[in-house]
Design an enzyme around this catalytic site. Structure first.
Site, short mmCIF file in Angstrom:
data_model
loop_
_atom_site.label_atom_id
_atom_site.label_comp_id
_atom_site.label_asym_id
_atom_site.label_seq_id
_atom_site.Cartn_x
_atom_site.Cartn_y
_atom_site.Cartn_z
N CYS A 163 -36.86 41.40 61.82
CA CYS A 163 -36.35 42.67 62.24
C CYS A 163 -37.40 43.21 63.33
O CYS A 163 -38.63 42.75 63.50
CB CYS A 163 -36.75 43.61 61.01
SG CYS A 163 -36.66 45.50 61.19
N ARG A 192 -19.83 30.87 58.08
CA ARG A 192 -18.63 31.56 57.86
C ARG A 192 -18.06 32.59 59.00
O ARG A 192 -17.01 32.71 59.34
CB ARG A 192 -18.87 32.31 56.43
CG ARG A 192 -18.85 31.50 55.26
CD ARG A 192 -19.12 32.22 54.09
NE ARG A 192 -17.89 33.17 53.92
CZ ARG A 192 -18.00 34.00 52.97
NH1 ARG A 192 -19.11 34.27 52.25
NH2 ARG A 192 -17.02 34.86 52.34
N HIS A 229 -17.31 45.11 49.59
CA HIS A 229 -18.17 43.88 49.56
C HIS A 229 -18.72 43.70 51.07
O HIS A 229 -19.48 42.64 51.31
CB HIS A 229 -17.51 42.68 49.31
CG HIS A 229 -17.20 42.79 47.82
ND1 HIS A 229 -16.33 42.01 47.49
CD2 HIS A 229 -17.24 43.72 46.81
CE1 HIS A 229 -16.00 42.14 46.04
NE2 HIS A 229 -16.81 43.07 45.67
N1 APR Z 1 -1.05 35.28 49.92
C1 APR Z 1 -1.48 36.05 48.95
N2 APR Z 1 -2.20 35.57 47.78
C2 APR Z 1 -2.84 34.31 48.21
C3 APR Z 1 -2.52 33.62 49.05
C4 APR Z 1 -1.62 34.25 50.20
N3 APR Z 1 -1.44 33.52 51.13
N4 APR Z 1 -3.36 32.36 49.20
C5 APR Z 1 -3.92 32.51 47.92
N5 APR Z 1 -3.62 33.85 47.44
C6 APR Z 1 -4.35 34.32 45.91
C7 APR Z 1 -4.73 33.34 44.96
O1 APR Z 1 -3.90 32.69 44.15
C8 APR Z 1 -5.91 33.95 44.46
O2 APR Z 1 -5.49 34.66 42.97
O3 APR Z 1 -5.51 34.84 46.42
C9 APR Z 1 -6.58 34.96 45.41
C10 APR Z 1 -7.83 34.70 45.93
O4 APR Z 1 -8.74 35.03 44.99
P1 APR Z 1 -10.41 34.56 45.13
O5 APR Z 1 -10.49 33.26 45.79
O6 APR Z 1 -10.93 34.65 43.75
O7 APR Z 1 -10.78 35.86 45.87
P2 APR Z 1 -11.13 37.39 45.62
O8 APR Z 1 -10.13 38.02 44.58
O9 APR Z 1 -11.22 38.31 47.15
O10 APR Z 1 -12.60 37.14 45.17
C11 APR Z 1 -13.30 38.36 44.83
O11 APR Z 1 -15.11 37.33 44.72
O12 APR Z 1 -16.35 35.54 45.53
C12 APR Z 1 -16.50 36.90 45.43
O13 APR Z 1 -17.25 38.61 46.85
C13 APR Z 1 -16.21 37.57 46.73
O14 APR Z 1 -14.89 39.30 47.49
C14 APR Z 1 -14.88 38.04 46.80
C15 APR Z 1 -14.56 38.31 44.99
#
Ligand code: APR
Length: 261
Positions: free
Chosen positions: A150, A72, A121
């Site tokens: 470490c 990543r 996070h």
């Molecule tokens: N612009 C805006 N929103 C978008 C775009 C874009 N270009 N592309 C995708 N999305 C939206 C998707 O529709 C979805 O609702 O972004 C969201 C991403 O959701 P997740 O993948 O669930 O990510 P996130 O909400 O950040 O997850 C929260 O979960 O896995 C853990 O620690 C990790 O910080 C993360 C947390």
């Protein structure tokens, strides 16, 4: 002509705002090429979080987890902040106080130039020893094939990110809650709003009187409770918002800020 409109209520509240909190998730970085977590192409549709993003998983197989974060890191090292990140930076010139509260560990808000960023996070560019807590700098873009040990105590070094089942960093959480509680507007951008306690930030802001606007191409739990939902991509909606705000600043007597784009 895109499919969304910038509601007058949001433009007027932003134009009058002294303080704005921008709460972001993986969707904010999607247009930069950083994979999101959920949804059909999401990371969690291909990998099991319990095998890669928990302390148990790390202690069970540190090499596997380290290699995954190295993978990543390599992706993140090749991407750039997108127009959405840059628009958040531009907001700082239009509104006295702008705080970014992010769930993202990719450092892209800071790389774009945002000055106030609360990382709920953690940050993938930082590492620390699981035994003595000593920070372990690998340096942006650099990798370590094996799990580093470490230098102080020989303990395993892990990425400074929050894994499932772990507490959020107190100082970042407290600062995020302060920013949300003092905001006039909360913009939630690119988050599915399903991971708590982070996902409670918009509700905290709303409870303190802020207008909450959710930006996402897909409706979700946050768009259902938001005052305003803008169905669009971060890299399109946020620059448009900034342009409208700049126009409002330039010609405050504009009568109909709301129009389709
Ligand atoms: N612009 C805006 N929103 C978008 C775009 C874009 N270009 N592309 C995708 N999305 C939206 C998707 O529709 C979805 O609702 O972004 C969201 C991403 O959701 P997740 O993948 O669930 O990510 P996130 O909400 O950040 O997850 C929260 O979960 O896995 C853990 O620690 C990790 O910080 C993360 C947390």
């Amino acid at each position: 002509m895109s499919s969304y409109a910038l509601p007058r209520l949001l433009l007027e509240r932003l134009a009058a705002a002294d303080s704005v909190v921008v709460f972001t998730g993986a969707g904010m970085s999607a247009e930069s090429g950083v994979p999101t977590f959920r949804g059909a192409e999401g990371i969690w549709s291909r990998f099991k979080p319990e095998e890669l993003a928990t302390m148990d998983a790390f202690l069970r197989n540190p090499q596997l987890v380290w290699e995954w974060y190295t993978h990543r890191r390599a992706i993140i090292a090749t991407v750039q902040p997108n127009a959405g990140h840059r628009a958040v930076v531009a907001l700082e010139k239009l509104i006295p106080r702008v705080a970014v509260v992010t769930q993202n560990i990719d450092n892209l808000h800071r790389r774009a130039g945002s000055t106030v960023v609360h990382e709920l996070h953690g940050n993938i560019e930082r590492n620390y020893c699981v035994t003595c807590g000593t920070p372990h700098d690998i340096g942006p873009g650099k990798t370590s094939a094996g799990v580093p040990r470490c230098a102080s105590c020989g303990g395993l070094v892990r990425p400074d990110v929050v894994w499932f089942g772990e507490m959020l960093p107190d100082d970042e959480w407290d600062a995020a809650v302060r920013a949300a509680s003092g905001a006039d507007v909360c913009l939630s951008v690119g988050t599915s709003g399903v991971v708590y306690p982070a996902a409670s930030i918009p509700a905290i802001a709303r409870k303190a009187g802020a207008l909450h606007a959710d930006v996402n191409p897909e409706p979700g739990p946050l768009s259902e409770t938001a005052d305003v939902f803008i169905k669009g991509l971060a890299g399109a909606v946020l620059p448009d918002l900034v342009t409208r705000l700049e126009e409002l600043r330039a010609r405050p007597n504009i009568t109909s800020p709301e129009e389709g784009h």
